[in-house]
Design an enzyme around this catalytic site. Structure first.
Site, PDB file in Angstrom:
ATOM      1  N   SER A  86      41.845  39.948  -3.689  1.00  0.00           N
ATOM      2  CA  SER A  86      40.673  39.346  -4.367  1.00  0.00           C
ATOM      3  C   SER A  86      41.045  38.677  -5.564  1.00  0.00           C
ATOM      4  O   SER A  86      42.182  38.888  -6.185  1.00  0.00           O
ATOM      5  CB  SER A  86      39.578  40.395  -4.767  1.00  0.00           C
ATOM      6  OG  SER A  86      39.401  40.988  -3.315  1.00  0.00           O
ATOM      7  N   ARG A  97       0.743  -1.218  -0.039  1.00  0.00           N
ATOM      8  CA  ARG A  97       0.040   0.075   0.011  1.00  0.00           C
ATOM      9  C   ARG A  97       0.871   1.230   0.110  1.00  0.00           C
ATOM     10  O   ARG A  97       0.381   2.452  -0.198  1.00  0.00           O
ATOM     11  CB  ARG A  97      -0.976  -0.031   1.190  1.00  0.00           C
ATOM     12  CG  ARG A  97      -1.987  -1.124   1.134  1.00  0.00           C
ATOM     13  CD  ARG A  97      -2.601  -1.167   2.543  1.00  0.00           C
ATOM     14  NE  ARG A  97      -2.022  -2.295   3.188  1.00  0.00           N
ATOM     15  CZ  ARG A  97      -2.224  -2.687   4.345  1.00  0.00           C
ATOM     16  NH1 ARG A  97      -3.413  -2.318   4.917  1.00  0.00           N
ATOM     17  NH2 ARG A  97      -1.524  -3.494   5.236  1.00  0.00           N
ATOM     18  N   ARG A 157      50.495  39.009 -12.519  1.00  0.00           N
ATOM     19  CA  ARG A 157      49.419  39.518 -13.781  1.00  0.00           C
ATOM     20  C   ARG A 157      50.168  40.291 -14.641  1.00  0.00           C
ATOM     21  O   ARG A 157      51.218  40.960 -14.462  1.00  0.00           O
ATOM     22  CB  ARG A 157      48.301  40.289 -12.859  1.00  0.00           C
ATOM     23  CG  ARG A 157      48.963  41.515 -11.948  1.00  0.00           C
ATOM     24  CD  ARG A 157      47.741  41.833 -11.034  1.00  0.00           C
ATOM     25  NE  ARG A 157      48.324  43.146 -10.285  1.00  0.00           N
ATOM     26  CZ  ARG A 157      47.880  43.444  -9.169  1.00  0.00           C
ATOM     27  NH1 ARG A 157      47.205  42.622  -8.417  1.00  0.00           N
ATOM     28  NH2 ARG A 157      48.377  44.565  -8.713  1.00  0.00           N
ATOM     29  N   THR A 183       1.243 -12.719   9.171  1.00  0.00           N
ATOM     30  CA  THR A 183       1.846 -12.605  10.344  1.00  0.00           C
ATOM     31  C   THR A 183       2.257 -13.789  11.405  1.00  0.00           C
ATOM     32  O   THR A 183       3.227 -13.742  12.190  1.00  0.00           O
ATOM     33  CB  THR A 183       1.142 -11.463  11.077  1.00  0.00           C
ATOM     34  OG1 THR A 183      -0.395 -11.497  10.994  1.00  0.00           O
ATOM     35  CG2 THR A 183       1.248 -10.010  10.370  1.00  0.00           C
ATOM     36  N   ASN A 191      -7.603  -3.956  17.106  1.00  0.00           N
ATOM     37  CA  ASN A 191      -6.318  -4.598  17.040  1.00  0.00           C
ATOM     38  C   ASN A 191      -5.159  -3.714  17.051  1.00  0.00           C
ATOM     39  O   ASN A 191      -5.159  -3.159  15.733  1.00  0.00           O
ATOM     40  CB  ASN A 191      -6.061  -5.885  16.499  1.00  0.00           C
ATOM     41  CG  ASN A 191      -5.039  -6.450  16.624  1.00  0.00           C
ATOM     42  OD1 ASN A 191      -4.240  -6.162  17.632  1.00  0.00           O
ATOM     43  ND2 ASN A 191      -4.536  -7.233  15.755  1.00  0.00           N
TER      44      ASN A 191
HETATM   45  C1  UD1 Z   1      -2.196  -6.012  10.974  1.00  0.00           C
HETATM   46  C2  UD1 Z   1      -3.264  -6.901  11.809  1.00  0.00           C
HETATM   47  C3  UD1 Z   1      -4.554  -6.163  12.243  1.00  0.00           C
HETATM   48  C4  UD1 Z   1      -4.135  -4.932  12.941  1.00  0.00           C
HETATM   49  C5  UD1 Z   1      -3.158  -4.043  12.314  1.00  0.00           C
HETATM   50  C6  UD1 Z   1      -2.495  -3.178  13.249  1.00  0.00           C
HETATM   51  C7  UD1 Z   1      -2.964  -9.332  11.032  1.00  0.00           C
HETATM   52  C8  UD1 Z   1      -3.370 -10.407  10.118  1.00  0.00           C
HETATM   53  N1  UD1 Z   1      -3.447  -8.237  11.066  1.00  0.00           N
HETATM   54  O1  UD1 Z   1      -2.884  -5.775   9.836  1.00  0.00           O
HETATM   55  O2  UD1 Z   1      -5.576  -7.174  12.957  1.00  0.00           O
HETATM   56  O3  UD1 Z   1      -5.327  -4.127  13.166  1.00  0.00           O
HETATM   57  O4  UD1 Z   1      -1.986  -4.948  12.054  1.00  0.00           O
HETATM   58  O5  UD1 Z   1      -1.809  -2.384  12.724  1.00  0.00           O
HETATM   59  O6  UD1 Z   1      -1.955  -9.350  11.688  1.00  0.00           O
HETATM   60  N2  UD1 Z   1       4.457  -9.172   8.008  1.00  0.00           N
HETATM   61  C9  UD1 Z   1       5.459 -10.071   7.861  1.00  0.00           C
HETATM   62  N3  UD1 Z   1       5.167 -11.280   7.265  1.00  0.00           N
HETATM   63  C10 UD1 Z   1       4.045 -11.089   6.604  1.00  0.00           C
HETATM   64  C11 UD1 Z   1       3.070 -10.489   6.724  1.00  0.00           C
HETATM   65  C12 UD1 Z   1       3.220  -9.331   7.322  1.00  0.00           C
HETATM   66  O7  UD1 Z   1       6.487  -9.698   8.546  1.00  0.00           O
HETATM   67  O8  UD1 Z   1       3.707 -12.228   5.987  1.00  0.00           O
HETATM   68  C13 UD1 Z   1       4.822  -7.797   8.462  1.00  0.00           C
HETATM   69  C14 UD1 Z   1       4.626  -6.633   7.844  1.00  0.00           C
HETATM   70  O9  UD1 Z   1       5.629  -6.231   7.377  1.00  0.00           O
HETATM   71  C15 UD1 Z   1       4.276  -5.405   8.754  1.00  0.00           C
HETATM   72  C16 UD1 Z   1       3.438  -6.256  10.079  1.00  0.00           C
HETATM   73  O10 UD1 Z   1       3.802  -7.790   9.516  1.00  0.00           O
HETATM   74  O11 UD1 Z   1       5.494  -4.905   9.597  1.00  0.00           O
HETATM   75  C17 UD1 Z   1       1.958  -6.279   9.678  1.00  0.00           C
HETATM   76  O12 UD1 Z   1       1.496  -6.421   8.529  1.00  0.00           O
HETATM   77  P1  UD1 Z   1       0.452  -5.433   7.712  1.00  0.00           P
HETATM   78  O13 UD1 Z   1       0.366  -6.060   6.297  1.00  0.00           O
HETATM   79  O14 UD1 Z   1       0.926  -4.023   7.915  1.00  0.00           O
HETATM   80  O15 UD1 Z   1      -0.833  -5.972   8.541  1.00  0.00           O
HETATM   81  P2  UD1 Z   1      -2.028  -5.009   8.883  1.00  0.00           P
HETATM   82  O16 UD1 Z   1      -2.877  -5.307   7.471  1.00  0.00           O
HETATM   83  O17 UD1 Z   1      -1.771  -3.639   8.960  1.00  0.00           O
HETATM   84 CA    CA Z   2       0.107  -2.374   9.340  1.00  0.00          CA
END
Ligand code: UD1
Ligand code: CA
Length: 464
Positions: free
Chosen positions: A407, A16, A442, A80, A171
């Protein structure tokens, strides 16, 4: 109980953001975003910090150099929960609490992490998570509660029913659970959702199903849990970081004429009684000694300024050293490697690169000084140039103490000027000058008497 472990999730690209650069590498107030959760978990007392990296892992690892954390790699970004599992060996046998947080939370403070840890211990809970109330909760996982008010599940936006989307308790992306329980619970998570990902948020359902207690600890102000997903989020986070940084310096005795336009990076240090005019940018690891004044439109990056230094309007200072009481500008440019001595003056439209200007020396007007060593008490006249580049290589100019340069002089480097020498205005200096000598090069002036009248006469004749 042993000290907590922290796991920071930072493997995603951050689609995004619409960027070639991994999200956590985007800078906010002069640091890559990933620094903030590392510093916050450290300050909150976490004994070990593990970052889970994937996209641009080697660049992120480089950005983390010097910070107290380990790196594990998540090769495919399957969600995550899958990300946390990559750090399993650090917590599978751990009896201590594990703090898990998203890497995109630059406004989260160590105090909030501590508060969640304390709440987790005193509850006691199987899983504790930080929650916020957001009137417009787009993008966040909604917290579902049972009829009895207990936290029952987190539903991600893509999976939520219209009614669930209307919920405003969300969350925050910061969790605490015990290591051994966590290792066990993570293995039970399945990617049965709209995105086919392993959601960490499914830990809630698993805890509840196992008869455990899940608590949502409300965090205020809500900005602490601002998750940076888009450039607009990043801009908002950066604005708040800068306000906090400015507040810190104002409290510590720095005057700012218009704080909203003063940009100070997180690692900058500023002495007491410094005065900052509007539109000043102090970047990276810049330090300003006490009683210094920085006027409008100045940008200083990775530089050390002593006490009582004055930087006048429109100047730029990069990777340079300026000693006590020196005056720089207006419209001066100190490029990397400039070292300006105490009480020295670098005036308008002067560029200094990789050069030493000794204490009390003056380069006041329209000059270029590159690869030069200028002694103490030297006067460099207006328009003087060190011709340091022969098209292939750079050469040095060395000017001794108390030299007077008139200068419009050019020094054809390499060249050395002895102590106390005088260089006549308009000279091109191609050979070394001994101490105490006058160098003049000069062409002798010739006055052609009556020349203009004759020229004028010819001109008239032609016109006829
Ligand atoms: C996540 C939460 C959401 C919460 C929000 C808060 C989950 C499924 N959802 O959503 O409930 O409200 O954060 O900000 O956790 N990342 C990895 N590996 C992956 C996927 C993500 O390391 O496979 C890392 C990303 O780099 C990022 C973090 O996890 O730093 C969160 O991922 P992101 O995609 O931003 O989650 P949100 O959609 O914001
Ligand atoms: Ca996020």
């Amino acid at each position: 109980m042993s000290a907590p472990l922290a796991i920071i999730l930072a493997a995603g690209l951050g689609t995004r953001m619409r960027s070639q650069l991994a999200k956590v590498l985007h800078p906010a107030a002069g640091r890559p975003m990933i620094h903030y959760p590392v510093l916050a978990t450290k300050a909150a007392g976490c004994a070990r910090i593990v970052t889970v990296l994937g996209h641009q892992a080697s660049e992120v690892t480089a950005a983390l150099k010097g910070l107290p954390c380990q790196v594990v790699i998540q090769r495919k970004q399957l969600g995550t929960a899958h990300a946390v599992l990559q750090a399993r060996r650090w917590f599978a046998a751990l009896r201590a609490p594990v703090v898990i947080l998203n890497g995109d939370l630059p406004l989260l403070s160590d105090a909030t992490i501590r508060r969640l840890l304390d709440a987790h211990r005193s509850q006691p809970a199987t899983l504790s998570l930080a929650s916020v109330r957001l009137p417009g909760p787009t993008g966040y996982g909604r917290i579902l509660r049972s009829a009895g008010g207990r936290v029952a599940a987190i539903v991600e936006e893509a999976d939520a029913t219209p009614a669930e989307r209307g919920l405003t308790e969300v969350n925050g992306g910061l969790y605490v659970a015990e290591g051994r329980w966590l290792a066990d619970a993570l293995c039970k998570i399945r990617p049965d959702n709209a995105k086919r990902e392993y959601y960490l948020t499914d830990l809630v359902k698993i805890a509840v199903a196992g008869g455990g207690v899940v608590q949502a600890v409300p965090v205020e102000p809500a900005e602490e849990l601002l998750g940076v997903n888009t450039r607009a989020d990043l801009a908002r986070a950066e604005t708040r970081l800068r306000e906090r940084i400015n507040a810190r310096h104002l409290t510590a005795g720095v005057t700012m004429r218009h704080p909203a336009t003063v940009f100070i990076d997180d690692e900058v240090t500023i002495g007491q009684d410094c005065l900052l005019y509007p539109m000043v940018q102090l970047e990276r690891r810049t330090t300003l000694g006490s009683g210094s004044t920085v006027h409008a439109g100045v940008r200083i990056r990775n530089s050390r300024l002593g006490k009582g230094v004055t930087v006048l309007d429109g100047s730029q200072i990069d990777e340079s050293d300026v000693a006590d009481g020196a005056v720089i500008g207006p419209f001066a440019r100190l490029r990397p490697g400039a070292r300006v001595g105490a009480q020295a003056k670098i005036g308008n439209f002067v560029e200094i690169k990789q050069s030493v200007v000794g204490a009390g020396s003056k380069v006041n007007h329209l000059s270029y000084v590159g690869d030069a060593t200028i002694g103490r008490g030297v006067n460099i006249g207006a328009g003087t140039i060190t011709c340091n580049y022969d098209g292939t290589r750079k050469h040095a100019t060395v000017i001794g103490d108390e030299v007077f340069v008139g200068s419009d002089v050019q020094f054809i480097a390499p060249v050395r000027i002895g102590r106390g020498a005088v260089i006549a205005a308009g000279s091109t200096v191609t050979r070394d000058v001994p101490p105490g000598a006058l160098a003049i090069s000069r062409t002798a002036q010739e006055n052609k008497l009556g020349w203009t009248k004759k020229k004028f006469a010819t001109h008239k004749r032609k016109k006829k």
